[in-house]
Every structure is written in C-alpha cells, then in structure tokens.
Design an enzyme around this catalytic site. Structure first.
Site, PDB file in Angstrom:
ATOM      1  CG  ASP A 195      -0.179   5.438  -1.197  1.00 14.16           C
ATOM      2  OD1 ASP A 195      -1.018   6.353  -1.193  1.00 14.16           O
ATOM      3  OD2 ASP A 195      -0.446   4.277  -1.521  1.00 14.16           O
TER       4      ASP A 195
ATOM      5  CG  HIS B  25      -3.589  10.118   1.125  1.00 18.22           C
ATOM      6  ND1 HIS B  25      -4.909  10.205   0.750  1.00 18.22           N
ATOM      7  CD2 HIS B  25      -3.172   8.897   0.721  1.00 18.22           C
ATOM      8  CE1 HIS B  25      -5.264   9.079   0.148  1.00 18.22           C
ATOM      9  NE2 HIS B  25      -4.225   8.278   0.110  1.00 18.22           N
TER      10      HIS B  25
ATOM     11  CE1 TYR C 263      -1.645   7.494   3.987  1.00 18.63           C
ATOM     12  CE2 TYR C 263       0.632   6.771   3.802  1.00 18.63           C
ATOM     13  CZ  TYR C 263      -0.585   7.056   3.220  1.00 18.63           C
ATOM     14  OH  TYR C 263      -0.737   6.910   1.859  1.00 18.63           O
TER      15      TYR C 263
ATOM     16  CD  GLU D 270      -5.260   1.839  -1.944  1.00 20.27           C
ATOM     17  OE1 GLU D 270      -4.116   2.259  -1.692  1.00 20.27           O
ATOM     18  OE2 GLU D 270      -5.951   1.222  -1.106  1.00 20.27           O
TER      19      GLU D 270
ATOM     20  CG  ASP E  50      -6.841   6.139  -2.200  1.00 23.37           C
ATOM     21  OD1 ASP E  50      -6.419   5.317  -3.028  1.00 23.37           O
ATOM     22  OD2 ASP E  50      -6.259   6.356  -1.121  1.00 23.37           O
TER      23      ASP E  50
ATOM     24  CG  HIS F 266      -0.129   0.636   0.345  1.00 22.03           C
ATOM     25  ND1 HIS F 266      -0.975   1.539  -0.198  1.00 22.03           N
ATOM     26  CD2 HIS F 266      -0.928  -0.363   0.813  1.00 22.03           C
ATOM     27  CE1 HIS F 266      -2.226   1.172  -0.051  1.00 22.03           C
ATOM     28  NE2 HIS F 266      -2.231   0.020   0.557  1.00 22.03           N
TER      29      HIS F 266
ATOM     30  CG  HIS G  37      -7.495  -0.214   3.234  1.00 23.35           C
ATOM     31  ND1 HIS G  37      -6.421   0.098   4.003  1.00 23.35           N
ATOM     32  CD2 HIS G  37      -7.324   0.446   2.075  1.00 23.35           C
ATOM     33  CE1 HIS G  37      -5.620   0.904   3.333  1.00 23.35           C
ATOM     34  NE2 HIS G  37      -6.147   1.135   2.172  1.00 23.35           N
TER      35      HIS G  37
ATOM     36  CG  HIS H 209      -1.137   4.360  -5.777  1.00 23.50           C
ATOM     37  ND1 HIS H 209      -1.037   3.007  -5.996  1.00 23.50           N
ATOM     38  CD2 HIS H 209      -1.564   4.486  -4.481  1.00 23.50           C
ATOM     39  CE1 HIS H 209      -1.372   2.347  -4.889  1.00 23.50           C
ATOM     40  NE2 HIS H 209      -1.699   3.225  -3.971  1.00 23.50           N
TER      41      HIS H 209
HETATM   42 FE1  FEO Z   1      -2.308   3.269  -1.714  1.00 20.89          FE
HETATM   43 FE2  FEO Z   1      -3.898   6.416  -0.991  1.00 20.89          FE
HETATM   44  O1  FEO Z   1      -3.473   4.771  -1.808  1.00 20.89           O
END
Ligand code: FEO
Length: 388
Positions: free
Chosen positions: A164, A223, A192, A81, A83, A145, A25, A79
């Site tokens: 995250d 991550h 990041y 999201e 991913d 986030h 994104h 989370h």
């Molecule tokens: Fe907010 Fe890696 O996702």
C-alpha cells in the site's frame, strides 16, 4: 488484450485496471484504481499479490500469457486486504504448483480468516525467497495500512514492491510516474495518504527508515503507477505527511442549513485571504470527505462550521467529523463556528473534537443566532485576523 508491462527483464506488471472504481471505505476515488500484481520469472516464477476477486480471471489470463500456470512456483501475498488477496483462492486453484508465501503472524492469520485453512510458507523481516539469479527480501511494514502489510525487495533490479505504501487510487494506462501528469499524480498520492495512511505516521516513518537504505531504483506499489523518476520527491512527501508538517494553507469546511453558516464560512475565508494565507472553502454538500481530507492534511489552519440541527451538527458534518476523528490529523490550528436557532451546540461540539485531536485553539467557538448581519461577519473576520 493484456496490458502487462516489463519493469525489468522478466519482471512484469500484471495488475488490473478498475476504471470505474469510485468508493473505497469512505474514500471517493474519482480516477478509479488499479490492483497491481507483479510477476517475476527467473529459475522460479513468483506472482506478487493478486487482485480483487472479480478481476482474478483476467489476472490469470495475463499471467498465462507469460508463464504456464502450472509453472508458477510461488504466490507471494504482501497484504491481506481483499483488493489484493481477493484472487488468492482462484490463483491457488489454477496454479497447482504455487506455494503461498505470506508474513507471520498477521499475514497468514488474516488470509486464513478470509479464505479458510490455507497452507503457506511464512516469512518475516530479514527473510528471503531465492528465485534463481535473483531473490526477494522481505521487510514487514505493519499498519501501512493493516497489521499484515509487507514489502519485498528485489535487490538485483533495485525494485521494491511496496504494497500500500506509495500507492495512488489512479487508474492509468500509463505505467510509470514520469508518464503521468505530475501534478495529478502527486495529488492522487497525497489524497491516498490523507485518507488511508494518515493515522499511521509512526509506522510510516519506521517503514521509510527501513526502505530508504535499500536505495531502491523503482518502487512498485499495490495501486497506481510505478515510481522510477520521482523517488526523492515522493520520499520527501511521505516524510512531510508522516510528520504532520503543514504547507501554511487554510481550509474552511462547512455545511449550512439556510445559508447563514455559509456566509460565516466566506467571512472566515476572507480573513485568511486578508492575511495572505492560501485558503480553500469546502462545502460538504458539494465535496467529498476524501477531497476535504486531502486539503486538511496539508493545511495549517482548519476552520469548521455547521448549523445546529436537533442539538447536533448537520448529518454531512457528523460524517465528516467522524472521518476526521479516525484519521486524526495533528498540528492544526482550529476554529469552530456556526449559526443556530435556539440551542446552538454545533460550534462547541466541533471545538470539543478539535481539542480531542490536540489542535491549537486560539479562538472561542463562534456562534450566531439565525442569520449574521454584515457587522457580525466583520466581527468574525477581525477576530480571526487578530490571531492568524
Ligand atoms: Fe490496504 Fe489496497 O489495500
């Protein structure tokens, strides 16, 4: 061959490496990323998070090497999201005895909005999930986030699964912070934060307040590599970044039509050098907005210049300004400049955005009709030097 690593007895990283991931994104991810999932095998077995949907099969294969899939008791989703949750449907389908555990209200709401009417055990800050000799304790970290983010602490091992927070988009075959080149690791952590967490300084400080008293020995983010040696340093960095503290540097960001604005950018950089301020010059035809933002986040001075095109800024500058507005770095001293042929709106438009961001603006926008002479460039330089 799986790449799972044991973080503690019965606690495994079962994430997947996405070496060629290059775009998140708007965020250019030059070193790929990893989708970190973790498996805890105690009297009960719990999988913490999944991976992007295309990697779900590989995740399940790695989990099955450690525990039979029908013996997975919980899938803990920290989370929503995609991913991290993209593999939720596949894991639930392959693990018939796994109960989904997620936060309330945002976690379950978000998962259902993505994947339909799922059943889940919902938890909030202060709740725990016993796994046998050990158990997970949940701390919600909203807006780090997305609204649903949550961390989970395994106190018996001192491991915080931070989602995250403290992540890096950094694919590495090495699992721990002290195995990675340190400068690269912190640069990726900064990039990041600058591109993902920067607008959420308040929530980041609240999360730090909740997390630090737990005295984690290990931070396992969603991550990148796992922190076990540099925790005090990454905590200190997060405090700096969340408080919008600068490192005294300057960055000059520009786009140019025929080189006039580029010459003005060089004159601005010369002013900072003259005053002994470390400066980097980032042309938007050669640099990504994500790399620029990593510098802007820690800079004291941000000079932004664009030629005027059709009453506005050049298209790459428009994209950068939109990105900058959303990430909203604070406590900057700004300078707007640019050349023009007949209308000359761009420096004023840049200055307006800087004002909207609440930056200190000691200089008037500097506009130049067509190409600057050496005298004009010297005027620009001296005007900057006076107030640096
Ligand atoms: Fe907010 Fe890696 O996702």
């Amino acid at each position: 061959m799986s790449l799972h690593h044991e973080l503690a007895a019965g606690v495994y990283w079962v994430g997947q490496l996405d070496w060629n991931f290059r775009y998140a994104h708007g965020f250019s991810t030059d070193r790929g990323s990893s989708y970190n999932a973790y498996l805890i095998v105690d009297e009960k077995a719990a999988l913490i998070d999944t991976v992007e949907a295309p990697f779900a099969e590989a995740l399940l294969r790695d989990v099955a090497e450690i525990v039979p899939l029908d013996q997975l008791d919980y899938l803990v989703s920290l989370h929503v999201e995609p991913d991290h949750s993209g593999g939720v449907p596949a894991v639930l389908a392959a693990c018939p005895n796994a109960k989904l555990v997620t936060s309330t209200p945002a976690g379950i709401k978000g998962l259902r909005a993505h994947y339909g009417p799922l059943e889940a055990v919902t938890v909030k800050t202060g709740d725990s999930l016993p796994l046998g000799r050990r158990g997970l304790h949940f701390v919600q970290t909203p807006m780090l986030h997305w609204p649903d983010n949550m961390a989970a602490f395994l106190p018996e091992e001192g491991i915080l699964f931070s989602s995250d927070a403290f992540g890096q988009h950094y694919a590495s075959s090495l699992r721990f912070d002290d195995q990675a080149p340190k400068e690269r690791l912190f640069a990726e952590a900064a990039k990041y934060y600058a591109n993902i967490v920067l607008p959420f300084g308040g929530p980041a400080l609240k999360a730090l307040e909740a997390i630090k008293p737990l005295n984690p020995r290990v931070i396992a983010p969603a991550h990148g590599v796992v922190w076990r040696s540099y925790l005090p340093e990454i905590f200190a960095k997060y405090e700096d970044w969340a408080n919008h503290r600068d490192n005294g540097s300057a960055v000059v960001v520009y786009d140019t039509m025929w080189g006039a604005t580029e010459r003005m950018a060089r004159a601005a950089a010369a002013a900072f050098m003259d005053r002994g301020v470390p400066v980097e010059v980032m042309g938007l035809q050669r640099n990504t907005v994500a790399d620029v933002m990593a510098l802007v986040m820690e800079a004291k001075y941000v000079a932004v210049g664009s030629s005027t095109q059709n009453t506005g800024v050049l298209p790459p500058m428009a994209a950068f300004l939109s990105y900058l507005k959303g990430l909203a770095p604070k406590n900057k001293t700004g300078f707007a400049f640019g050349s023009y042929g007949w209308s000359g709106q761009s420096p004023g438009l840049i200055q307006e955005l800087m004002q909207e961001l609440g930056w200190t603006l000691p200089w008037e926008p500097f506009r130049q009709l067509y190409a600057p002479t050496d005298e004009v460039l010297e005027t620009l330089k001296q005007a900057l030097i006076e107030k640096i």
